[in-house]
Design an enzyme around this catalytic site. Structure first.
Site, PDB file in Angstrom:
ATOM      1  N   GLU A  93      -5.588  21.627   6.541  1.00  0.00           N
ATOM      2  CA  GLU A  93      -5.350  22.816   7.356  1.00  0.00           C
ATOM      3  C   GLU A  93      -4.130  22.634   8.258  1.00  0.00           C
ATOM      4  OE1 GLU A  93      -8.925  24.047   9.369  1.00  0.00           O
ATOM      5  OE2 GLU A  93      -9.550  25.153   7.570  1.00  0.00           O
ATOM      6  N   GLY A 122      -5.205   3.242  -3.500  1.00  0.00           N
ATOM      7  CA  GLY A 122      -6.515   3.779  -3.839  1.00  0.00           C
ATOM      8  C   GLY A 122      -6.453   5.215  -4.304  1.00  0.00           C
ATOM      9  N   ASP A 164       0.859  -1.169   0.000  1.00  0.00           N
ATOM     10  CA  ASP A 164       0.000   0.000   0.000  1.00  0.00           C
ATOM     11  C   ASP A 164       0.905   1.232   0.000  1.00  0.00           C
ATOM     12  OD1 ASP A 164      -2.197   1.590   0.118  1.00  0.00           O
ATOM     13  OD2 ASP A 164      -2.752   1.109   2.177  1.00  0.00           O
TER      14      ASP A 164
END
Length: 1085
Positions: A533, A681, A400
């Protein structure tokens, strides 16, 4: 069992709350999503087909529900009876009984049980008792290792919310058990709610859900209830008009219609994949074929013919030994013309015992357990102990991206500020620490302590700090805040959908304790809030312009805030200057939404767009920053009025940076002959950029090496197999994609590791040869995997492979040692049939107890010592070993017979010298196999001499098999041992302390066994010796000479390992085509 940690609004550290970035999408199968199949043909609604392609009105009509009234209580109860409870069935965990059966289910244990039964059957209780103890030891040690690592799988059951808020009978906000939800229920969700079932959303305000546990998406996903999609097979992560069971609302509110419950949800379908058998063809056959398949599969399991390559190889070997033991027993019985009396039967059993390495399972278990501890130090926890050896043979690693190859946290990578230049941030080790990494301006490193921002840069930093609701705190300050306080504050601003926010509320959220200003920028920092942020806030902090700093130094107050809105993709805050009462408007947002409201020319607008697209193509997420000043008294209630004619300040790009050690670890894999694939993904641009950063791909890599999951999923097995090489990078992955990749690797006879952290990764983890779950991942993934990475670090996988290779090499060494002993004993006992006593019975050259003692005690500790050998210096520079050949290489098989022949011949020689040449030679007495009598002096001395000879030879063999070709007197030719070359044997002997002391202990233990009266005569059936020691030590000299000669022949003629010099790193890099100069530059950095 640990609880499944679902994402929360707070962001303390990635292992706790940061959603993984760029994991895998949810289940994206080629067939359409299964919907509910009612158990009767009454008036129940028809199954839905791809609800994301329908409007919510169409869904409501199909499910026969009024979205404002909801279902009636009676209808809900009726549907509950049809569809069943909204409960996901957990994957099946291993019970203690199954763990126990796993220890017994190997061929060697069954062989030992048979030998034990025969021993007790002929009233040989000592031998039977010893073998029983061996069996119990093997089972207990193995059971304890697996029991400590194993836990029952319950995680899937915990992914559902305990309660749901629904509208029924026209009454909203009713609380019902999530178990009682049915298709057609109208569910309300707010911040912090856990989605109780799969929903087709009706409406929503600033609704975002965290689906990281399911899809691996980088950030909370914005929901778009009013969208319809045309593509029925669109990736799960892109179905933004749906909310998925188990995900969490991180901001806003929404309503939705339940379209799937229980096993029909995305989580449920993954659970179904976990429960499916690997052999789908057998499941599709007829009843009798299934019966035969189950019988054969059960027989294979019992005999240990399923599992890791080592398990299978050793089980086959044990069956071979069992057949050999029967053959040898037949030979013994034939020699006695099938007059099988008690003595002949005992001799036959003695030969059978000699051929079986009784201590092999115990030694293997202990060695693997020690390897498991070594891996734990490298941050790899092993749940299935046998996987430790298996990981050493991997040829491919499917990893991953988020949190494994990357750090799993967003950082500001670049800032483009007109009139200033391009700021870049590199070499970040702690994304939350403003002091981590280095900042460059147009390629020149900045000393931030002395750097003073000019007016333009100060305005840029002020904008990204004040237009921000995150917190960035040193660890000690973060610990002062309780979790409940943080949650409450974040919920207040996340759920506030009004255009104007109370000043005190915002300041209470964003102001950290004053102590932060004086804290040095070292040590672990924590952050709370939205990841984007946080990244911007940390960038401002680097220039000592964090929000708290600014609010303390500027005489300003918050006038209003326009929160981020998904329709305008912007956030704006307005601060009032308390000195001149001017209003400063600070805005940030998506570039395409900011361009229309900027006060720039068309040419400037085109330049901004090109710069943003350029950074986006690098896999970066780009935000546009703007500001303007309003005169006192200007109306700031209308958002559209405030957010127009903004002055462009600059662009800032954020991303999830690679771990600093990842690039080096990927190169280590290449040098070791291992191919690394990245299955993520994330979007293709981001995936390609990160893959290039960590050296998975480079400029010369063909375009076909990077694919989108949908392209790969649409290919047939034949098309995939026809590809020259499998893709190195696959973006927008689904669970199906990962499973398909594993299956493609298996068809190519490759041995692969698969990593994963989410529920969606579990099927692929289960199918891979070695599944590795992330320590911060879901419990479902951990339970499906064989190993867990506690630090989520790709570099730890490389360490695990290195430890696996060391273990494989050492298993070969102690297997060699154990089997040499067995071959020598078989040769000794078979030819020993010719030693006849006065009653014409064959005399044992070694008694059964001597054989068991040598096999179980002497050899066991030597074998354990060999299992603790250090890794070979070039273990990670050579290609992976042949998994199909396993530990029984041609060299090992040949060497064990040569060594065994020498040892067996010398043992025969020592027995014959004492029995026929020494004093009293030729008189082998009568009944000397049962015990001592006056005629047994010669036999007992000859037997003791044989015992001491085989013991001494085994002790020496333990050092000789440290390497199959190098001389014992020059075992480490490339290591400076600070002694003359002729004396290098002494550092070699001392190098492995456990083995050294095991040899010394074996040497010392010989003397009491030979000389203590009761023990030697009654138990071991031999007697004390004197001059015979010379025979034994003479055999040692002959043995070492023979072995060293054979090794010299191997080196001289380049036979097997004799042809291999120590591989240098340069040689290994040249073999795989790496640029050595580039590697050297990397190491210098």
């Amino acid at each position: 069992m640990g609880e499944t940690v679902l994402p929360t609004v707070e962001e303390t550290a990635p292992q706790e709350t940061e959603p993984p970035i760029g994991g895998l999408n949810g289940l994206n199968t080629s067939h359409h999503q299964r919907q509910h199949q009612p158990k009767s043909n009454g008036d129940s609604p028809s199954p839905l087909h791809a609800p994301h392609t329908l409007s919510f009105e169409e869904v409501a009509e199909a499910l026969r529900v009024d979205i404002n009234h909801g279902l009636s209580t009676a209808e809900a109860e009726s549907r509950l009876g049809l569809y069943g409870s909204n409960k996901v069935k957990g994957a099946e965990g291993l019970s203690m009984w199954k763990i126990l059966m796993r220890q017994i289910s190997n061929s060697l244990t069954f062989v030992l049980i048979i030998v034990m039964a025969i021993s007790f059957g002929i009233d040989d209780y000592i031998e039977g008792g010893v073998i029983t103890a061996v069996i119990l030891l093997n089972i207990v040690v193995g059971f304890w290792q697996d029991y400590r690592a194993e836990k029952t799988i319950e995680s899937l059951k915990k992914l559902t919310a305990p309660e749901a808020t629904v509208t029924r009978n026209g009454i909203p906000d009713q609380k019902v058990k999530a178990l009682d939800l049915v298709p057609g229920d109208i569910v309300q969700l707010n911040v912090g709610s856990i989605v109780p079932a799969d929903l087709r959303l009706i409406d929503g305000v600033n609704a975002f859900t965290n689906e990281a546990f399911l899809t691996g998406e980088s950030l909370p996903v914005e929901k778009t209830p009013h969208k319809k999609f045309d593509d029925a097979d669109i990736a799960t992560a892109d179905r933004t008009n749906l909310a998925f069971s188990g995900s969490e609302m991180t901001s806003g509110r929404c309503r939705g219609i339940v379209v799937a419950t229980a096993m029909d949800t995305e989580v449920g379908q993954i659970a179904t994949m976990l429960r499916q058998k690997k052999d789908e063809k057998a499941q599709s056959q007829g009843f009798f074929a299934k019966l035969v398949w189950r019988f054969l599969n059960g027989l294979k399991t019992i005999l240990g013919l399923v599992g890791t390559p080592l398990q299978i190889t050793l089980s086959k070997f044990a069956l071979l030994l069992f057949g050999l033991a029967i053959l040898l027993a037949i030979i013994v019985f034939s020699a006695s013309k099938w007059v099988v009396g008690g003595e002949v039967l005992i001799y036959g059993i003695c030969v059978a015992v000699a051929v079986i390495p009784e201590s092999l399972i115990a030694v293997l278990t202990i060695t693997i357990a020690v390897g498991g501890k070594a891996m734990a130090k490298a941050n790899v926890i092993t749940r299935v102990q046998s996987a430790i050896e298996a990981v050493g043979g991997v040829t491919n690693i499917c990893s991953d991206k988020t949190g494994t190859l990357t750090q799993g946290r967003m950082v500001s990578k670049k800032a483009l500020i007109p009139g200033i230049g391009i700021f870049s941030v590199d070499s970040i080790t702690d994304p939350y620490n403003p002091g981590s990494g280095q900042v460059t301006l147009d390629g020149q490193v900045l000393a931030l302590e002395a750097y003073r921002p000019d007016t333009v840069l100060a305005r840029f930093l002020r904008t990204i700090a004040l237009c921000n609701n995150s917190k960035v705190l040193p660890a000690q300050d973060a610990d002062l805040e309780t979790r409940s306080e943080k949650k409450a504050g974040l919920d207040r601003y996340a759920s506030d959908n009004k255009s104007e926010t109370d000043t005190s509320t915002i300041e209470s959220i964003s102001r950290p304790p004053t102590a932060i200003l004086n804290n040095p920028m070292t040590g672990p920092w924590k952050a709370y809030g939205e990841p984007t942020e946080i990244a911007l806030h940390v960038l401002a902090f680097r220039f000592n312009m964090g929000k708290e700093n600014l609010l303390n130094s500027l005489n300003v107050s918050l006038a209003t805030e326009f929160s981020f809105d998904s329709t305008v993709k912007k956030m704006t805050v307005v601060y009032r200057d308390n000195t001149n009462h001017n209003l400063d408007v600070y805005t940030k947002g998506a570039t395409e939404f900011m361009l229309p409201v900027l006060n720039v020319t068309d040419q400037e607008r085109e330049g901004i767009l090109q710069a943003a697209e350029s950074m986006a193509n690098e896999g970066l997420r780009v935000l546009c920053i703007a500001h303007k000043t309003l005169l006192p008294g200007t109306d700031i209630h209308e958002r559209a009025t405030v957010e127009k004619n903004l002055n462009y300040i600059g662009l800032v790009a954020i991303y999830d940076p690679p771990r600093l050690e990842t690039k080096g670890a990927v190169r280590e894999c290449k040098v070791a002959g291992i191919t690394v694939h990245m299955l993520t993904g994330d979007h293709p641009g981001t995936a390609r950029a990160i893959a290039r950063d960590v050296d998975i791909i480079n400029d010369s890599t063909p375009a076909s090496a990077v694919m989108v999951a949908r392209e790969f999923d649409d290919m047939t097995e034949e098309q995939i197999d026809a590809m020259e090489t499998l893709p190195l990078v696959i973006a927008r992955c689904s669970p199906k994609t990962k499973v398909k990749m594993v299956q493609a690797l298996h068809r190519r006879q490759r041995f692969c590791i698969m990593t994963g952290d989410g529920v969606n990764d579990s099927p692929a983890l289960k199918q891979a040869n070695v599944g590795m779950a992330m320590g911060t991942g879901s419990d479902v993934a951990k339970d499906a995997a064989e190993m867990v990475l506690t630090d989520d670090n790709f570099a730890s996988i490389v360490k695990a492979v290195e430890e696996g290779r060391r273990l494989f090499d050492n298993i070969q060494k102690f297997l060699m040692h154990l089997l040499i002993s067995n071959i020598a004993q078989v040769i000794l006992l078979l030819i020993g049939l010719a030693f006849k006593d006065n009653d014409n019975h064959s005399v044992f050259p070694l008694s059964p107890i001597e054989i068991l003692w040598v096999n179980l005690i002497t050899s066991s500790f030597l074998a354990i010592g060999l299992g603790l050998e250090e890794k070979q210096e070039d273990s990670m520079y050579r290609p992976p070993h042949d998994v199909k050949a396993g530990v029984f290489s041609k060299e090992l098989i040949t060497d064990k017979f040569i060594y065994g022949f020498f040892m067996g011949a010398l043992c025969l020689f020592s027995f014959a010298i004492v029995a026929y040449v020494g004093p009293g030679g030729g008189n082998l007495g009568s009944g000397c196999n049962e015990g001592f009598n006056d005629t047994c002096d010669v036999v007992f001395r000859a037997r003791a001499t044989t015992y001491t000879t085989i013991t001494l030879l085994l002790l020496v063999t333990a050092w000789e098999v440290k390497h199959f070709a190098r001389s014992l007197f020059n075992m480490y030719p490339n290591t400076d041992q600070n002694v003359p070359r002729g004396l290098s044997v002494f550092p070699t002997l001392w190098r492995n302390r456990f083995l050294f002391f095991a040899v010394i202990a074996g040497l010392v233990m010989m003397f009491p066994i030979v000389y203590i009266p009761i023990i030697n005569e009654k138990v071991f059936k031999h007697g004390p010796i004197t001059w015979e020691w010379g025979v034994s030590f003479g055999c040692v000299v002959l043995y070492v000479s023979a072995i060293e000669t054979w090794k010299m022949i191997k080196r001289r003629f380049g036979i097997w390992s004799g042809a291999h010099k120590v591989i240098s790193r340069e040689d290994a890099e040249a073999r795989v085509g790496l640029d050595v100069a580039t590697v050297q530059r990397m190491s210098e950095k």
